[in-house]
Design an enzyme around this catalytic site. Structure first.
Site, short mmCIF file in Angstrom:
data_model
loop_
_atom_site.label_atom_id
_atom_site.label_comp_id
_atom_site.label_asym_id
_atom_site.label_seq_id
_atom_site.Cartn_x
_atom_site.Cartn_y
_atom_site.Cartn_z
CG HIS A 1 -13.68 44.51 4.52
ND1 HIS A 1 -12.47 44.44 3.87
CD2 HIS A 1 -13.40 44.95 5.77
CE1 HIS A 1 -11.50 44.81 4.69
NE2 HIS A 1 -12.04 45.13 5.84
CG HIS B 1 -8.42 30.69 -9.01
ND1 HIS B 1 -9.77 30.40 -9.01
CD2 HIS B 1 -7.78 29.48 -8.86
CE1 HIS B 1 -9.95 29.09 -8.87
NE2 HIS B 1 -8.76 28.52 -8.79
CB THR C 1 -14.03 30.59 -8.93
OG1 THR C 1 -13.07 29.62 -8.49
CG2 THR C 1 -14.73 30.10 -10.20
#
Length: 301
Positions: free
Chosen positions: A82, A168, A170
């Site tokens: 997805h 960000h 991670t």
């Protein structure tokens, strides 16, 4: 009168049970919030949560959910079928009862600002909160997915709406939005293992490539079942009823000698969308909504 909002947040983990339970757990045992259900999908590597609640307690649950997703999901290691740009990929809000779209838009803005302040997670605003017409579409924001967005996030047209022009390290970024009605997530599973076939049919169905303007679709493969599906998000079930997408996919597949094996609805759907299907396939004439027995219960004091 109490106000209620409907939310269908998606996060990018559908395989690790302990991670899924930890994130979904942020909705449990909170006064003013009802967790309807959640739907992990290992092939998508994604989980859909469905909940309703009063604005303030629901906002707290959504913030706690986001924090847990940031803590437990590393987008540098995540992969799945997805499209996604972040650990806590989307947070859409919809007015349900005694609350206006404008109030939901304001709550989405507040939520976005708090998410960045707490977790340094950049926020893209979409739907009715979009800053530009292009950003009303998830497709535009998700173009290139997490990996591709990292390369262009510094550009003004691709930078987040809240936070610096960076992801960000991670957790990527999150898309927050308000809308008039929830989308209907509808998968049509084909009796085939040919991914290119499903992708071709998805292209015929989705709006940007000449299909239905209110539909976004992708071709996906269920590896464990060796089957493919046309996975659709229908953003206006009245303009594009379920039966219309079903008929188009069935006809496109039949060109290649492929049949529809089954269909799947992910999450709740408005009753009206199913009534429209019944009216079409049963050829009902002048069907009244009070002919549904249970609907008459709402009139009892």
């Amino acid at each position: 009168m109490k106000k209620y909002i409907h939310t269908v947040p998606n996060f990018s983990e559908g395989r690790r049970k302990e991670v899924i339970e930890a994130i979904v757990g942020q909705f449990k045992d909170i006064p003013g919030v009802k967790l309807i259900d959640y739907y992990p999908d290992p092939d998508f590597n994604r989980t859909v949560i469905e909940a309703i609640g009063e604005p303030e307690p629901l906002k707290r649950a959504l913030l706690n959910m986001t924090g847990k997703a940031v803590e437990l999901i590393n987008m540098e290691e995540q992969s799945g079928a997805h499209p996604r740009i972040g650990a806590q990929d989307t947070i859409p809000l919809f007015p349900l009862k005694n609350i206006s779209l404008e109030e939901c838009k304001l709550l989405a803005e507040e939520l976005g600002k708090e998410i960045y302040a707490r977790f340094q997670l950049p926020v893209y605003l979409s739907g009715e909160n979009a800053r530009t017409p292009e950003r009303k579409s998830l497709d535009f924001i998700r173009r290139g997915q997490y990996e591709g967005l990292k390369k262009v996030v510094h550009l003004p047209e691709r930078a987040p709406d809240i936070g610096p022009a960076a992801l960000h390290p991670t957790a990527g970024a999150v898309i927050v939005s308000a809308g008039t009605r929830p989308l209907v997530a509808y998968n049509i599973v084909l009796n085939s293992s040919d991914l290119s076939l499903a992708q071709g049919i998805a292209k015929a169905v989705r709006g940007p490539s000449g299909g239905f303007s209110t539909v976004r679709a992708v071709g996906l493969k269920y590896e464990e079942r060796d089957l493919v599906a046309v996975s659709m998000n229908i953003f206006d079930y009245e303009l594009t009823p379920l039966y219309r997408t079903f008929e188009l996919v069935k006809r496109e597949a039949a060109r290649y000698g492929v049949t529809v094996l089954e269909t799947q609805l992910v999450g709740t759907v408005p009753q009206e969308s199913l009534i429209m299907v019944a009216e079409y396939f049963l050829q009902l004439k002048s069907f009244k909504r009070n002919q549904i027995l249970e609907n008459n219960l709402f009139d009892l004091s």
